[in-house]
Design an enzyme around this catalytic site. Sequence first.
Site, PDB file in Angstrom:
ATOM      1  N   SER A  92       0.805  -1.226   0.000  1.00  9.23           N
ATOM      2  CA  SER A  92       0.000   0.000   0.000  1.00  9.23           C
ATOM      3  C   SER A  92       0.835   1.272   0.000  1.00  9.23           C
ATOM      4  CB  SER A  92      -0.965   0.026   1.188  1.00  9.23           C
ATOM      5  OG  SER A  92      -0.286   0.326   2.385  1.00  9.23           O
ATOM      6  N   LYS A 121       0.381   3.937   6.969  1.00  7.37           N
ATOM      7  CA  LYS A 121      -0.356   4.754   6.006  1.00  7.37           C
ATOM      8  C   LYS A 121       0.040   6.215   6.149  1.00  7.37           C
ATOM      9  CE  LYS A 121      -3.357   1.582   4.475  1.00  7.37           C
ATOM     10  NZ  LYS A 121      -2.563   0.417   4.785  1.00  7.37           N
TER      11      LYS A 121
END
Length: 158
Positions: free
Chosen positions: A75, A113
């Site tokens: 990600s 993230k």
Amino acid sequence: MPSSTAQAQYLLRQPNLPLASSWSPIDADELVEIPLLGRVSAGMPIEACLDAGSIEVPTRMVRRNTYALRVHGNSMIDCNIFDGDVIIIERRESAENGETAVVMINDQEVTLKKFYIEKSGVRLQPANEEMAPIYLRNSDIQVLGLVMGVVRQPDLAA
């Protein structure tokens, strides 16, 4: 047991630049051992699981509360953080908008993230356009640290 540094590449984050272009390779002149505390998901959050290990990194990558985590997932590829990389984390309890953070969700799961504060709560944004952001209430998350460096070990990629 320290890991081999024969083929490791050390990337140090340069301040005030977008993360994708802020990595500067540094030499491994003087190494110091720091804790490698387990792994973090760069994808769907995974259960927090501590592991006792260590890794040797250049002294320039180490601050007061520094530790390492192995990345599992894709990600964060647009920030030049790949599956199998070891990220160097500076322990922090808060993050600014846009910083790349290790975040604990509901005291159970951990993910890596980009962190954004929004009116309705927090957005955890992947750096991969094929993946969706995660939206949470402020009370559901705890910032554990910020990414300060990357150790890339091609021979140990997950």
